[in-house]
Design an enzyme around this catalytic site. Structure first.
Site, PDB file in Angstrom:
ATOM      1  N   TYR A  58       0.830  -1.197   0.000  1.00 36.99           N
ATOM      2  CA  TYR A  58       0.000   0.000   0.000  1.00 36.99           C
ATOM      3  C   TYR A  58       0.871   1.255   0.000  1.00 36.99           C
ATOM      4  O   TYR A  58       1.415   1.662   1.022  1.00 36.99           O
ATOM      5  CB  TYR A  58      -0.927   0.023   1.215  1.00 36.99           C
ATOM      6  CG  TYR A  58      -1.873  -1.152   1.319  1.00 36.99           C
ATOM      7  CD1 TYR A  58      -2.217  -1.913   0.201  1.00 36.99           C
ATOM      8  CD2 TYR A  58      -2.436  -1.504   2.540  1.00 36.99           C
ATOM      9  CE1 TYR A  58      -3.081  -2.988   0.300  1.00 36.99           C
ATOM     10  CE2 TYR A  58      -3.312  -2.579   2.648  1.00 36.99           C
ATOM     11  CZ  TYR A  58      -3.626  -3.318   1.527  1.00 36.99           C
ATOM     12  OH  TYR A  58      -4.486  -4.384   1.632  1.00 36.99           O
ATOM     13  N   HIS A 145       0.346 -12.081   1.374  1.00 33.61           N
ATOM     14  CA  HIS A 145      -0.449 -11.191   0.533  1.00 33.61           C
ATOM     15  C   HIS A 145      -0.545 -11.711  -0.901  1.00 33.61           C
ATOM     16  O   HIS A 145       0.448 -11.755  -1.624  1.00 33.61           O
ATOM     17  CB  HIS A 145       0.197  -9.799   0.531  1.00 33.61           C
ATOM     18  CG  HIS A 145      -0.738  -8.697   0.146  1.00 33.61           C
ATOM     19  ND1 HIS A 145      -0.358  -7.373   0.093  1.00 33.61           N
ATOM     20  CD2 HIS A 145      -2.051  -8.704  -0.207  1.00 33.61           C
ATOM     21  CE1 HIS A 145      -1.380  -6.630  -0.264  1.00 33.61           C
ATOM     22  NE2 HIS A 145      -2.417  -7.423  -0.463  1.00 33.61           N
TER      23      HIS A 145
END
EC number: 1.1.1.122
Length: 329
Positions: A58, A145
């Site tokens: 992010y 992830h």
């Protein structure tokens, strides 16, 4: 439901029922100043949110840095933080002058790039680097992830055993996988020893493909679920649906539009805002420990917390189930 009340415990870790997904403070879709990002996080905290999810992905670390700076001002035992592993941030030799990471929808300089690394050394490096960016003494929950985007078989052979090892050492309290691919989630639950999984956009008020295999696998393996992307790319974020809404970066299929219209009508009949039903629907399953919502403006966090606390009549869920719009309890 109360956003400050633990919905359940996993691996000795109490997960609040409402969390904030901090991709937006990593400049997802639009750039925020440091002050704007701080105001968003402050609004989340003031609304009672005590679970925060982030990732190196992010904003190429910006989300972790901003979230960590904010959380350093709060008592450490009053919140839960999760981040993710599987990709390391390294200098980008192809960096462009004034270039941005907009190919990944983040408005940050592209001076770093993501490099897959499922080795134990890579997992440990990811944890150490995330802790440094966060400035926190520990990470409570660590997800792998989107491993299927690289090599799920390799992840199962190498990365997940590494996660299990660092959990056994007490480096993190709980481990899991974060993904929007049901097959990857199901395999990970069945083949690894996970505490929680983050299901992104696959168990929502609009559609529940995860109900077929993912939820049964979690039930069989005593694995908890954190539901993310519960607004389906924003389709459920407003009480009045829009036909031109986007679905996973594409056009909304007619079949899903028809479902959305029917769901919205039933919500209106019960005087329940569609976004409130969207936030609370996943928690109707005993397997779901928490719902994580995003937001780039303080008012959004305040409103989402109010939606999470709204009392929804049982008749709403019963009518949706009778119409076969959600699974029957």
């Amino acid at each position: 439901m109360s956003s400050t009340e633990p919905a359940a415990a996993a691996a000795g870790l109490a997960i609040p029922a409402l969390g904030y997904g901090a991709a937006n403070v990593g400049n997802l879709f639009r750039a925020l100043s440091d002050d704007e990002a701080w105001a968003v996080l402050e609004a989340a905290w003031d609304a009672g949110i005590r679970y925060y999810d982030t990732a190196p992905h992010y904003g190429l670390g910006l989300s972790e840095k901003r979230l960590g700076a904010f959380l350093q001002t709060k008592p450490r035992d009053e919140f839960v933080v999760s981040t993710k592993a599987g990709r390391l941030l390294r200098p980008n030799p192809e960096r462009r002058p004034s270039g941005l990471d907009t190919d990944n929808d983040f408005h940050v300089p592209d001076d770093l790039r993501r490099e897959w690394d499922f080795t134990e050394q890579g997992i440990r490096a990811s944890i150490a680097e995330s802790q440094e960016r966060l400035g926190l003494d520990r990470i409570d929950l660590l997800y792998l992830h989107d491993p299927e985007r690289h090599d799920l078989d390799l992840a199962l052979a190498s990365a997940f055993p590494a996660l299990e090892k660092v959990r056994a050492e007490g480096v993190v309290k709980a481990i899991g996988i974060g993904s929007m691919v049901s097959d990857a989630l199901t395999r990970a639950v069945r083949e690894a020893d996970l505490d929680l999984i983050m299901v992104a956009g696959r168990y929502t008020l609009l559609e529940q493909p995860a109900a077929t295999e993912v939820l049964p696998a979690c039930a069989e393996n005593a694995t908890g679920i954190v539901a993310a992307s519960v607004f389906n790319s924003g389709l459920l974020a407003q009480s009045e649906p829009k036909r031109d809404g986007r679905y996973e970066y594409g056009q909304l299929p007619d079949e899903l539009w028809d479902r959305l219209v029917r769901i919205a009508a039933i919500c209106r009949n019960h005087d329940v805002p569609l976004p409130a039903a969207a936030i609370q629907f996943p928690l109707q399953s005993a397997l779901v420990r928490s719902v994580v919502v995003g937001g780039s403006r303080p008012a959004q966090l305040t409103q989402n917390a109010e939606y999470a606390a709204l009392e929804i009549p049982a008749g709403l869920w019963a009518e949706l189930a009778e119409a076969r719009l959600i699974p029957t309890p």
